[in-house]
Write a protein that holds these residues in place. Structure first.
Motif, PDB file in Angstrom:
ATOM      1  N   SER A 156       8.438  64.523  18.874  1.00 27.70           N
ATOM      2  CA  SER A 156       7.581  65.548  18.280  1.00 27.70           C
ATOM      3  C   SER A 156       7.761  65.716  16.780  1.00 27.70           C
ATOM      4  CB  SER A 156       7.816  66.891  18.982  1.00 27.70           C
ATOM      5  OG  SER A 156       9.187  67.234  18.981  1.00 27.70           O
ATOM      6  N   ASN A 157       8.864  65.235  16.210  1.00 31.94           N
ATOM      7  CA  ASN A 157       9.082  65.357  14.769  1.00 31.94           C
ATOM      8  C   ASN A 157       8.921  64.039  14.017  1.00 31.94           C
ATOM      9  OD1 ASN A 157       9.793  68.207  14.267  1.00 31.94           O
ATOM     10  ND2 ASN A 157      11.434  67.790  15.716  1.00 31.94           N
ATOM     11  N   LEU A 158       8.587  62.981  14.730  1.00 27.64           N
ATOM     12  CA  LEU A 158       8.452  61.666  14.100  1.00 27.64           C
ATOM     13  C   LEU A 158       7.259  61.659  13.147  1.00 27.64           C
ATOM     14  CD1 LEU A 158       9.796  58.860  14.180  1.00 27.64           C
ATOM     15  CD2 LEU A 158       8.097  58.206  15.892  1.00 27.64           C
ATOM     16  N   LEU A 159       7.505  61.230  11.895  1.00 29.80           N
ATOM     17  CA  LEU A 159       6.459  61.213  10.874  1.00 29.80           C
ATOM     18  C   LEU A 159       5.773  59.863  10.761  1.00 29.80           C
ATOM     19  CD1 LEU A 159       8.404  63.094   8.046  1.00 29.80           C
ATOM     20  CD2 LEU A 159       6.761  64.067   9.666  1.00 29.80           C
ATOM     21  N   LYS A 160       6.515  58.803  11.046  1.00 28.33           N
ATOM     22  CA  LYS A 160       6.002  57.461  10.806  1.00 28.33           C
ATOM     23  C   LYS A 160       6.659  56.474  11.748  1.00 28.33           C
ATOM     24  CE  LYS A 160       5.375  54.214   6.947  1.00 28.33           C
ATOM     25  NZ  LYS A 160       5.714  53.939   5.516  1.00 28.33           N
ATOM     26  N   LEU A 161       5.925  55.451  12.165  1.00 26.39           N
ATOM     27  CA  LEU A 161       6.462  54.424  13.050  1.00 26.39           C
ATOM     28  C   LEU A 161       7.005  53.243  12.237  1.00 26.39           C
ATOM     29  CD1 LEU A 161       3.749  54.293  15.856  1.00 26.39           C
ATOM     30  CD2 LEU A 161       5.744  55.782  15.681  1.00 26.39           C
ATOM     31  N   CYS A 162       7.589  52.303  12.931  1.00 27.81           N
ATOM     32  CA  CYS A 162       8.081  51.089  12.283  1.00 27.81           C
ATOM     33  C   CYS A 162       6.904  50.328  11.652  1.00 27.81           C
ATOM     34  CB  CYS A 162       8.768  50.174  13.291  1.00 27.81           C
ATOM     35  SG  CYS A 162       9.842  51.005  14.469  1.00 27.81           S
ATOM     36  N   GLU A 163       7.175  49.631  10.570  1.00 29.82           N
ATOM     37  CA  GLU A 163       6.136  48.829   9.932  1.00 29.82           C
ATOM     38  C   GLU A 163       5.901  47.520  10.682  1.00 29.82           C
ATOM     39  OE1 GLU A 163       4.128  49.498   7.479  1.00 29.82           O
ATOM     40  OE2 GLU A 163       4.958  51.467   6.996  1.00 29.82           O
ATOM     41  N   LYS A 164       6.976  46.938  11.243  1.00 29.23           N
ATOM     42  CA  LYS A 164       6.871  45.621  11.864  1.00 29.23           C
ATOM     43  C   LYS A 164       6.510  45.748  13.343  1.00 29.23           C
ATOM     44  CE  LYS A 164      10.167  43.516   8.659  1.00 29.23           C
ATOM     45  NZ  LYS A 164      11.469  42.822   8.509  1.00 29.23           N
ATOM     46  N   MET A 165       5.235  46.041  13.578  1.00 30.40           N
ATOM     47  CA  MET A 165       4.705  46.135  14.939  1.00 30.40           C
ATOM     48  C   MET A 165       3.384  45.396  14.986  1.00 30.40           C
ATOM     49  SD  MET A 165       5.542  50.181  15.563  1.00 30.40           S
ATOM     50  CE  MET A 165       5.004  50.249  17.282  1.00 30.40           C
ATOM     51  N   ASN A 166       3.155  44.652  16.056  1.00 30.60           N
ATOM     52  CA  ASN A 166       1.949  43.849  16.186  1.00 30.60           C
ATOM     53  C   ASN A 166       1.281  44.163  17.511  1.00 30.60           C
ATOM     54  OD1 ASN A 166      -0.051  41.934  16.160  1.00 30.60           O
ATOM     55  ND2 ASN A 166       1.309  40.174  16.388  1.00 30.60           N
ATOM     56  N   PHE A 167       0.033  44.621  17.473  1.00 29.47           N
ATOM     57  CA  PHE A 167      -0.645  45.050  18.688  1.00 29.47           C
ATOM     58  C   PHE A 167      -1.693  44.047  19.173  1.00 29.47           C
ATOM     59  CE2 PHE A 167       1.144  48.846  16.922  1.00 29.47           C
ATOM     60  CZ  PHE A 167       1.595  49.530  18.028  1.00 29.47           C
ATOM     61  N   GLU A 168      -1.684  42.860  18.623  1.00 32.46           N
ATOM     62  CA  GLU A 168      -2.723  41.886  18.977  1.00 32.46           C
ATOM     63  C   GLU A 168      -2.576  41.368  20.399  1.00 32.46           C
ATOM     64  OE1 GLU A 168      -4.901  37.904  17.146  1.00 32.46           O
ATOM     65  OE2 GLU A 168      -3.172  38.813  16.117  1.00 32.46           O
ATOM     66  N   HIS A 169      -1.364  41.288  20.905  1.00 34.15           N
ATOM     67  CA  HIS A 169      -1.157  40.705  22.238  1.00 34.15           C
ATOM     68  C   HIS A 169      -0.405  41.644  23.175  1.00 34.15           C
ATOM     69  CE1 HIS A 169      -2.727  36.918  20.800  1.00 34.15           C
ATOM     70  NE2 HIS A 169      -1.871  36.942  19.795  1.00 34.15           N
ATOM     71  N   VAL A 170      -0.425  42.931  22.878  1.00 38.73           N
ATOM     72  CA  VAL A 170       0.251  43.875  23.764  1.00 38.73           C
ATOM     73  C   VAL A 170      -0.504  44.032  25.072  1.00 38.73           C
ATOM     74  CG1 VAL A 170       1.307  45.158  21.874  1.00 38.73           C
ATOM     75  CG2 VAL A 170      -0.914  45.881  22.755  1.00 38.73           C
ATOM     76  N   THR A 171       0.204  44.401  26.123  1.00 40.71           N
ATOM     77  CA  THR A 171      -0.419  44.596  27.432  1.00 40.71           C
ATOM     78  C   THR A 171      -0.714  46.059  27.722  1.00 40.71           C
ATOM     79  OG1 THR A 171       1.768  44.695  28.476  1.00 40.71           O
ATOM     80  CG2 THR A 171       0.667  42.547  28.404  1.00 40.71           C
ATOM     81  N   THR A 172       0.064  46.970  27.125  1.00 47.41           N
ATOM     82  CA  THR A 172      -0.198  48.386  27.373  1.00 47.41           C
ATOM     83  C   THR A 172       0.329  49.244  26.228  1.00 47.41           C
ATOM     84  OG1 THR A 172       0.184  50.253  28.880  1.00 47.41           O
ATOM     85  CG2 THR A 172       1.935  48.613  28.708  1.00 47.41           C
TER      86      THR A 172
END
Length: 262
Positions: A145-161
């Protein structure tokens, strides 16, 4: 008399350490754990609810860290240790409600990060952890609930869910990663229910090539979302776009190509 500190745990030939320290509810400090041969390290510290600090860990062979620190509700600090071979971190920090900092672990080979940071309410910023090869982001940051930003190195092109991925991240301000959503499961995420529900501070989002049959629950309660950038978004069948109903009527800018709206 309760043991509050464990030191110099040496198991050089151990290959299975599941639940090794699980339920040690009176231990406050664990310093020095050497288990160099084990590949599976599930639930090692699970439910150690008074554990505050874990010192040196030597586990270079492990490939699975599922539920390792799950429900360590008093945990404040973590050691840096070799995670190069790790592929599964599901539930690793689930329920660590007082954990404020995550070391810059090498998660470049991780494919499953489901529920990894669930309910880490004290996390504000994540280090630039490499999750480029991860395909399962189910509930990964749910209720952070307090997270402001996610990791930069994330790739969603081949994610399943990505279902419930950021559900309840009320202070998440930006999401800079193009989303690939394909309900057929052939390319991009097929599961996306409640992915951004109750992300009240999120103002901008980007879709890359996407094909959606029903996205009606993807953004529930997002009153702050004002802009959606779209490369290409196709609605297949009789389903809904993620922004056709619910709380997204306040969006002022929707740019890009839409197919199948009528």
């Amino acid at each position: 008399m309760w043991v509050k500190r464990l030191t110099n745990i040496n198991a050089p030939n151990a290959t299975d350490v599941q639940g090794m320290f699980g339920e040690c509810n009176n231990v406050l400090y664990i310093e020095g754990v050497n288990i160099p041969k084990t590949k599976l390290v599930p639930s090692v510290f699970i439910n150690c609810k008074k554990l505050k600090t874990v010192g040196l860990l030597n586990m270079p062979s492990m490939t699975e860290l599922t539920s390792t620190f799950r429900n360590c509700t008093s945990l404040l600090t973590l050691p840096m240790f070799d995670t190069t071979n790790c592929k599964n971190i599901s539930n690793i920090f689930n329920g660590c409600i007082n954990l404020k900092h995550i070391p810059l672990y090498n998660f470049s080979n991780v494919t499953n990060a489901s529920w990894a940071f669930h309910n880490c309410k004290s996390l504000y910023i994540l280090p630039d952890i490499d999750l480029m090869n991860c395909t399962n982001f189910s509930a990964t940051f749910k209720y952070c609930s307090n997270l402001l930003k996610l990791c930069e190195k994330m790739n969603f092109e081949h994610v399943t869910t990505i279902d419930n991925m950021c559900n309840g991240c009320m202070n998440l301000q930006e999401f800079n990663h193009p989303l690939y959503v394909d309900s057929s499961g052939q390319n991009g995420a097929s599961g996306y229910i409640d992915a951004f529900t109750n992300c009240e501070s999120l103002q901008k989002l980007k879709f890359a090539y996407s094909k959606i049959t029903n996205g009606s629950r993807m953004f529930g309660g997002n009153n702050g979302l004002k802009e959606m950038e779209i490369d290409y978004l196709e609605k297949a069948g009789s389903g809904k776009y993620p922004f056709e109903d619910g709380d997204l009527h306040m969006i002022s800018v929707i740019s890009g190509e839409l197919q199948g709206l009528n």
